[in-house]
Design an enzyme around this catalytic site. Structure first.
Site, PDB file in Angstrom:
ATOM      1  N   SER B 153     -17.209   5.163  25.915  1.00 38.68           N
ATOM      2  CA  SER B 153     -17.036   4.519  24.615  1.00 38.68           C
ATOM      3  C   SER B 153     -18.174   4.936  23.670  1.00 38.68           C
ATOM      4  O   SER B 153     -18.403   6.122  23.471  1.00 38.68           O
ATOM      5  CB  SER B 153     -16.985   3.003  24.805  1.00 38.68           C
ATOM      6  OG  SER B 153     -16.514   2.372  23.649  1.00 38.68           O
ATOM      7  N   ARG B 222     -15.490 -10.913  18.901  1.00 36.23           N
ATOM      8  CA  ARG B 222     -15.374 -10.504  20.299  1.00 36.23           C
ATOM      9  C   ARG B 222     -13.912 -10.567  20.763  1.00 36.23           C
ATOM     10  O   ARG B 222     -13.455  -9.715  21.519  1.00 36.23           O
ATOM     11  CB  ARG B 222     -16.241 -11.401  21.173  1.00 36.23           C
ATOM     12  CG  ARG B 222     -16.208 -11.080  22.651  1.00 36.23           C
ATOM     13  CD  ARG B 222     -16.740  -9.706  22.949  1.00 36.23           C
ATOM     14  NE  ARG B 222     -17.017  -9.510  24.362  1.00 36.23           N
ATOM     15  CZ  ARG B 222     -17.552  -8.415  24.866  1.00 36.23           C
ATOM     16  NH1 ARG B 222     -17.846  -7.390  24.091  1.00 36.23           N
ATOM     17  NH2 ARG B 222     -17.781  -8.299  26.157  1.00 36.23           N
ATOM     18  N   ASP B 316      -5.643   4.091  26.870  1.00 36.45           N
ATOM     19  CA  ASP B 316      -6.706   3.756  25.909  1.00 36.45           C
ATOM     20  C   ASP B 316      -6.177   3.959  24.488  1.00 36.45           C
ATOM     21  O   ASP B 316      -5.969   5.086  24.055  1.00 36.45           O
ATOM     22  CB  ASP B 316      -7.905   4.663  26.176  1.00 36.45           C
ATOM     23  CG  ASP B 316      -9.110   4.355  25.293  1.00 36.45           C
ATOM     24  OD1 ASP B 316      -8.967   3.634  24.291  1.00 36.45           O
ATOM     25  OD2 ASP B 316     -10.202   4.848  25.627  1.00 36.45           O
ATOM     26  N   HIS B 349      -8.883   0.929  27.273  1.00 31.08           N
ATOM     27  CA  HIS B 349     -10.223   1.457  27.012  1.00 31.08           C
ATOM     28  C   HIS B 349     -11.225   1.021  28.081  1.00 31.08           C
ATOM     29  O   HIS B 349     -12.131   1.776  28.441  1.00 31.08           O
ATOM     30  CB  HIS B 349     -10.670   0.974  25.626  1.00 31.08           C
ATOM     31  CG  HIS B 349     -11.979   1.531  25.200  1.00 31.08           C
ATOM     32  ND1 HIS B 349     -12.188   2.888  25.037  1.00 31.08           N
ATOM     33  CD2 HIS B 349     -13.170   0.933  24.910  1.00 31.08           C
ATOM     34  CE1 HIS B 349     -13.444   3.088  24.661  1.00 31.08           C
ATOM     35  NE2 HIS B 349     -14.051   1.929  24.576  1.00 31.08           N
ATOM     36  N   ASP B 350     -11.066  -0.194  28.568  1.00 34.76           N
ATOM     37  CA  ASP B 350     -11.961  -0.751  29.586  1.00 34.76           C
ATOM     38  C   ASP B 350     -11.953   0.015  30.898  1.00 34.76           C
ATOM     39  O   ASP B 350     -12.798  -0.251  31.762  1.00 34.76           O
ATOM     40  CB  ASP B 350     -11.536  -2.197  29.903  1.00 34.76           C
ATOM     41  CG  ASP B 350     -12.567  -3.201  29.405  1.00 34.76           C
ATOM     42  OD1 ASP B 350     -13.568  -2.767  28.802  1.00 34.76           O
ATOM     43  OD2 ASP B 350     -12.370  -4.404  29.622  1.00 34.76           O
TER      44      ASP B 350
END
Lengths: 376, 376
Positions: B153, B222, B316, B349-350
């Site tokens: 990232s 968040r 992602d 993405h994680d």
């Protein structure tokens, strides 16, 4: 005003004074419904089409309010003489759904029992409740059975719900860019909106009427919504990485065009929409699930016995195509008369408000078939 | 504590008292950098690998702070004896980047010129500034050239920037789930976060230190971030449409599991992160663009002359794979030694923090090749 417009239109309202029983068990009395109609109901009363609007839409689906009006109704490209929903053939109805803020009773309306706006005393309502209120309007207009119920996004949910709840009342449905229940990711986006509004200090537990409007919260909710209406490709095409301010990239308050757009439209939205309505409607969207009350999702979908035309757009990530595919495959297994048109588009979820070529011709041909069959 | 852990680690700090010139022209003096190291620097000083952390990460990439510590560093699966970043072979460094809030100087630090926290008086910084500060640390540690710079990232952005800005200082880079510039859609998500924080009445133009923390704004930021870390499929798998409360779906305050999760983690995040740091870092992310200052994106990328291993994950959507494909194809045209592994994963993405099989073996093999070549 273009030649194929329905022209100047006038919104109407109808007042229902009998009790309206909601799915939750709560009761609303003295309900007002705002609506518009285009075209003429024929003497057989079999050419009526109900158009259902989306989350922040209204009953103003076509035409203009005055000769100077610059902006026609939200689906003006689809509704009018010679257009897909052809007002020379069909009688088109669009009503503001329950809980919205454009004339139909909602959280901002006066609660007759207190003389003050409902706020959070308004009952939680569902898509089925919206549809049941539309049914009251259709009865009021003396229409025994609808030729079609059509709509995009939350409008498509209402179309599905009509076919499931009142199968005997619809000849056909056109659910567009929609689903029988939204994904957890879509709920996540609604969560952002919900939290933003409810954490706005001006929201005051929903009792902000006559006080400061919680516009920051609603604007942020709208910005999050905007992301879901678009697609990676449409963001690229519309904004790219264009920087918006003269101060340069090292300015803490500087921003890109995309941020400028989201902020401008987020705040502009607060001039036309009620924050509590937004909360109640996204709640209705979250808890919409065709399977509730039936043995399974398949069982609920199997109640759709009328002809149906499903339309999706390839880049829609809010209502992914696999959700429509699931419904279509259930109906196909049951040999129902179902069509599905998956339109290649970069516009994302918003495409139903922007792409009219294939969408328009698909709708026009489908309606012609349905109408011909009835008239046979 | 598992056998292959680096064990108990102790964070270190280094203090630089000379002026640090930022890209913006602003100057920071008296800079502190927090960092950790794992493994041993060999006498040739050619086995050092710099790991770069992501948006809300820290220098605590591996190991535990105490024997009772339940949670190891954020990339503990990747770093340790016998692990892909093998601490028996390599000397691993991870530093908290400029502007973060885990020990390196940032907006919450005391401005030596006023004796108060910087707040918005902190200068806007860039990924290049982060990398230049890391370079000071590497110099301080007496490392002439890094064996590799790796990260996911925003960590991957730093890896790219190292290769572009200091080509003579890196033997190789491993940019993971990253891009040479983020998409307008990613900027849109950052917009939600930015607006949520800046519209929190406790934010006070950034001067909230010693007062009430703007936790609602940061929590909403968040939550929006969390959406981008996942994927439609991982939302489905993790939550489905499970409803969380006992009150039922007609309860206005009722919620789905996914909302519960987002809220819980959103607020939990506010206990460990500074709101101003968040704003400055997403700004650095937005304005990161390898092409800035070069004739074109291609020209910037062409400066990457070292060996590179790019890793992406299929689901992602925050850093879509086509962005890595673009960089890889530029490098391939130039006959650079470039590998790209696109890993099938539903984690979005994680995934760089969750999928270790192929990611791990790809990294291990790549590092072995690079190291063998140096040692030849």
């Amino acid at each position: 005003m273009e030649k194929s417009s329905v022209g100047i239109v006038k919104p109407k309202t109808v007042f229902f004074k009998d009790d309206f029983f909601l799915e939750s068990g709560r009761i609303l009395s003295k309900l007002t419904v705002a609506y518009e109609t285009y075209g003429t109901l024929n003497k057989e009363k079999d050419n009526a089409i109900l158009i259902c609007h989306a989350l922040t839409g209204s009953h103003h689906a076509a035409g203009y309010y005055s000769p100077d009006d610059q902006k026609p109704g939200w689906w003006d490209d689809m509704i009018g003489p010679g257009k897909p929903f052809d007002t020379e053939k069909y009688f088109i109805i669009c009503s503001n759904f329950l809980g919205s803020c454009y004339g139909t009773t909602g959280p901002a309306s006066i609660d007759p029992s207190t003389g003050k706006p409902y706020g959070l005393r308004f009952p939680v309502f569902t898509v089925k409740d919206m549809v049941k209120l539309q049914k009251k309007l259709i009865d009021h207009l003396g229409i025994p059975k609808l030729l079609c119920v059509a709509g995009g996004s939350m409008g498509g949910m209402q179309a599905l719900e009509w076919a499931v709840t009142f199968p005997e009342k619809v000849h056909s449905i056109i659910p567009i860019a929609t689903a029988g229940r939204i994904t957890p990711m879509a709920i996540a986006f609604n969560t952002i909106g919900r939290q933003a509004i409810m954490k706005d200090p001006n929201w005051l537990g929903g009792d902000y009427y006559g006080k400061t409007f919680p516009k920051d919260g609603l604007a942020i909710a709208r910005m999050a919504g905007h992301i879901t209406f678009m697609s990676d490709a449409s963001f690229q095409k519309k904004f790219g990485r264009k920087y918006a301010t003269l101060e340069g990239i090292y300015d803490f308050m500087g921003y890109f065009e995309v941020e400028n757009y989201l902020r401008y439209n987020g705040y502009k939205f607060t001039e036309r929409f009620d924050a509590n309505s937004y909360l109640y409607i996204i709640k209705a969207m979250d808890i919409f699930d065709l399977s509730y009350g039936y043995g399974s999702f398949e069982e609920a979908v199997s109640r759709i016995s009328c002809k149906s035309l499903f339309i999706t757009f390839t880049s829609d990530f809010l209502f992914p195509n696999y959700q429509t595919e699931e419904i279509v495959s259930i109906l196909k297994k049951l040999n129902r008369d179902v069509k599905w048109v998956n339109i290649e588009s970069d516009y994302g979820h918003d495409a139903f408000l922007l792409e009219f070529d294939i969408q328009g011709s698909s709708v026009a041909n489908f309606l012609e078939d349905v109408y011909d069959e009835i008239k046979k």
